[in-house]
Design an enzyme around this catalytic site. Sequence first.
Site, PDB file in Angstrom:
ATOM      1  N   HIS A  91      31.074  42.599  51.286  1.00  0.00           N
ATOM      2  CA  HIS A  91      31.174  41.148  51.150  1.00  0.00           C
ATOM      3  C   HIS A  91      30.897  40.499  52.496  1.00  0.00           C
ATOM      4  O   HIS A  91      31.359  40.972  53.528  1.00  0.00           O
ATOM      5  CB  HIS A  91      32.567  40.738  50.665  1.00  0.00           C
ATOM      6  CG  HIS A  91      32.661  39.274  50.342  1.00  0.00           C
ATOM      7  ND1 HIS A  91      32.239  38.757  49.138  1.00  0.00           N
ATOM      8  CD2 HIS A  91      33.097  38.224  51.069  1.00  0.00           C
ATOM      9  CE1 HIS A  91      32.430  37.454  49.138  1.00  0.00           C
ATOM     10  NE2 HIS A  91      32.949  37.098  50.297  1.00  0.00           N
ATOM     11  N   ARG A  95      39.030  23.425  47.238  1.00  0.00           N
ATOM     12  CA  ARG A  95      38.975  23.495  48.707  1.00  0.00           C
ATOM     13  C   ARG A  95      37.700  22.849  49.219  1.00  0.00           C
ATOM     14  O   ARG A  95      37.692  22.177  50.248  1.00  0.00           O
ATOM     15  CB  ARG A  95      39.048  24.948  49.173  1.00  0.00           C
ATOM     16  CG  ARG A  95      40.430  25.547  49.026  1.00  0.00           C
ATOM     17  CD  ARG A  95      40.387  27.052  49.160  1.00  0.00           C
ATOM     18  NE  ARG A  95      39.818  27.485  50.414  1.00  0.00           N
ATOM     19  CZ  ARG A  95      39.143  28.630  50.593  1.00  0.00           C
ATOM     20  NH1 ARG A  95      38.962  29.457  49.584  1.00  0.00           N
ATOM     21  NH2 ARG A  95      38.680  28.940  51.772  1.00  0.00           N
ATOM     22  N   ASP A 141      40.517  31.838  41.704  1.00  0.00           N
ATOM     23  CA  ASP A 141      39.776  31.587  42.948  1.00  0.00           C
ATOM     24  C   ASP A 141      38.618  30.626  42.714  1.00  0.00           C
ATOM     25  O   ASP A 141      38.309  29.802  43.571  1.00  0.00           O
ATOM     26  CB  ASP A 141      39.249  32.895  43.553  1.00  0.00           C
ATOM     27  CG  ASP A 141      38.505  32.606  44.853  1.00  0.00           C
ATOM     28  OD1 ASP A 141      39.176  32.152  45.804  1.00  0.00           O
ATOM     29  OD2 ASP A 141      37.283  32.767  44.904  1.00  0.00           O
ATOM     30  N   LYS A 163      38.792  38.576  45.032  1.00  0.00           N
ATOM     31  CA  LYS A 163      37.591  38.917  44.256  1.00  0.00           C
ATOM     32  C   LYS A 163      37.163  40.356  44.501  1.00  0.00           C
ATOM     33  O   LYS A 163      36.802  41.081  43.581  1.00  0.00           O
ATOM     34  CB  LYS A 163      36.431  37.993  44.646  1.00  0.00           C
ATOM     35  CG  LYS A 163      36.596  36.581  44.141  1.00  0.00           C
ATOM     36  CD  LYS A 163      35.394  35.733  44.471  1.00  0.00           C
ATOM     37  CE  LYS A 163      35.256  35.501  45.945  1.00  0.00           C
ATOM     38  NZ  LYS A 163      35.354  34.155  46.410  1.00  0.00           N
ATOM     39  N   SER A 195      40.853  34.464  49.293  1.00  0.00           N
ATOM     40  CA  SER A 195      39.753  34.190  48.367  1.00  0.00           C
ATOM     41  C   SER A 195      38.808  35.393  48.303  1.00  0.00           C
ATOM     42  O   SER A 195      38.460  35.893  47.222  1.00  0.00           O
ATOM     43  CB  SER A 195      39.019  32.928  48.839  1.00  0.00           C
ATOM     44  OG  SER A 195      37.772  32.808  48.238  1.00  0.00           O
TER      45      SER A 195
HETATM   46  N1  URA Z   1      33.777  33.289  50.797  1.00  0.00           N
HETATM   47  C1  URA Z   1      34.704  33.324  49.806  1.00  0.00           C
HETATM   48  O1  URA Z   1      34.558  34.040  48.825  1.00  0.00           O
HETATM   49  N2  URA Z   1      35.787  32.553  49.927  1.00  0.00           N
HETATM   50  C2  URA Z   1      36.011  31.755  50.991  1.00  0.00           C
HETATM   51  O2  URA Z   1      37.004  31.102  51.030  1.00  0.00           O
HETATM   52  C3  URA Z   1      35.029  31.710  52.005  1.00  0.00           C
HETATM   53  C4  URA Z   1      33.926  32.513  51.894  1.00  0.00           C
END
Ligand code: URA
Length: 432
Positions: free
Chosen positions: A89, A174, A167, A193, A189
Amino acid sequence: MRAAPAAFDAPTLIAIKRDGHRLPDAGIDWLIDGYLAGRVAEEQMSALLMAIYLRGMDTHETARWTQAVMASGERLDFSAVPRPTVGKHSTGGVGDKITLPLVGVVAACGAAVPSASGRGLGHTGGTLDKMESISGFTPALSGARVRDQLTEVGAAIFSAGQLAPADVKLYALRDITGTVESLPLVAASVMSKKLAEGTDALVLDVKVGSGAFMKDLDDARELARRMVGLGAAHGVPTRALITDMSSPLGNTVGNAIEVAEALEVLAGGGPADVVELTVRLAQEMLDLAGIHDVDPAQSLRDGTAMDRFAAMVAAQGGDLSVPLPVGACTETVTADRGGVMGHIDAMAVAQAAWRLGAGRSRPGERVQHGAGVRIHRRPGEPVTAGQALFTLYTDTAERIGPAHAELDGGYRIAGVGDTPPQPHPLIIEATP
Ligand code: URA
């Protein structure tokens, strides 16, 4: 079965955080559950997010928040896939098309990469928007289909869909309440995931610089530390690289234009920085997957990474023989003097690409797949007066002017007597 959440009320929990105290564990569960169910109002969650932005959350609270968000949806199970599974990620960057070559490389080297991805919002691009510029490609895969594809091909890029639905809702809130750049909220966040993705291991690319959510190295280190800790707490070996995002990755920022660059990398060419980061992330992922005797760079040279990428695209309905879309209107930005190309600001290029139509300002908006920016001269390269520096692409002629204005001031040409740009490393450090 989850226990019924205890009774709390939002004003009290907001006041606890506003006054700088720790949220109770069961209060966090109640908030996430209630927000998803509509019992906690948007304005209450907005106030709480701002209180968290200003007051922070400690490691324990962040872990509980992550757990609650993850538990809002399904967790994928790849135990039946006959290869080690490993996820990657990035915390979001400009020109960050690394996932595309990376899944091909890692699959070619014997691991499987399920890449649950999102669409872009604001200035950062989304992997799904890029992949959808390939004719026919679909990211809507069921969990069973992802499993089959990982077994047969070793890679899948699919819509994060029902992974951590809380999320999705929180991120959108947000984004419109000025609370994206909160360290514990970013950590929770990302990890809610990625942990829901259910891989055996995880590698994180934490971006730092003007084009990243974290502008400061100490913040990026702390974010990396927290996310690695959250992975370990869930039994998922996790490593992080901290990488520079003060200027764009590669020579392209947009959707189809980035896919074309990723295909160049998969064909054994492409910009050196994209190749360097792809190979380094692949090494980390393969190491965690227990695969030590292969050279990921070789898979780019011998075409096996390209074969895997093409097989993945075909399995998801995509046709790489159809030319990628290119914006119908173009404009070239030229150098007004000779010298050396100086710093190119990632945020300025991202805003220009966004103005051209490559990104969206509201969730659900359509993006232009052919829109974007091509960078012709990289920092440190010589420039002559009148030489092409950037090409802008869009389908909407009126977008050219505002995009051009975003780029102005976002780069400089160092003339005689000016200090030329100092090269700085792309990979700044790795977490232990
Ligand atoms: N990527 C994400 O998945 N969440 C965030 O809050 C910032 C970047």
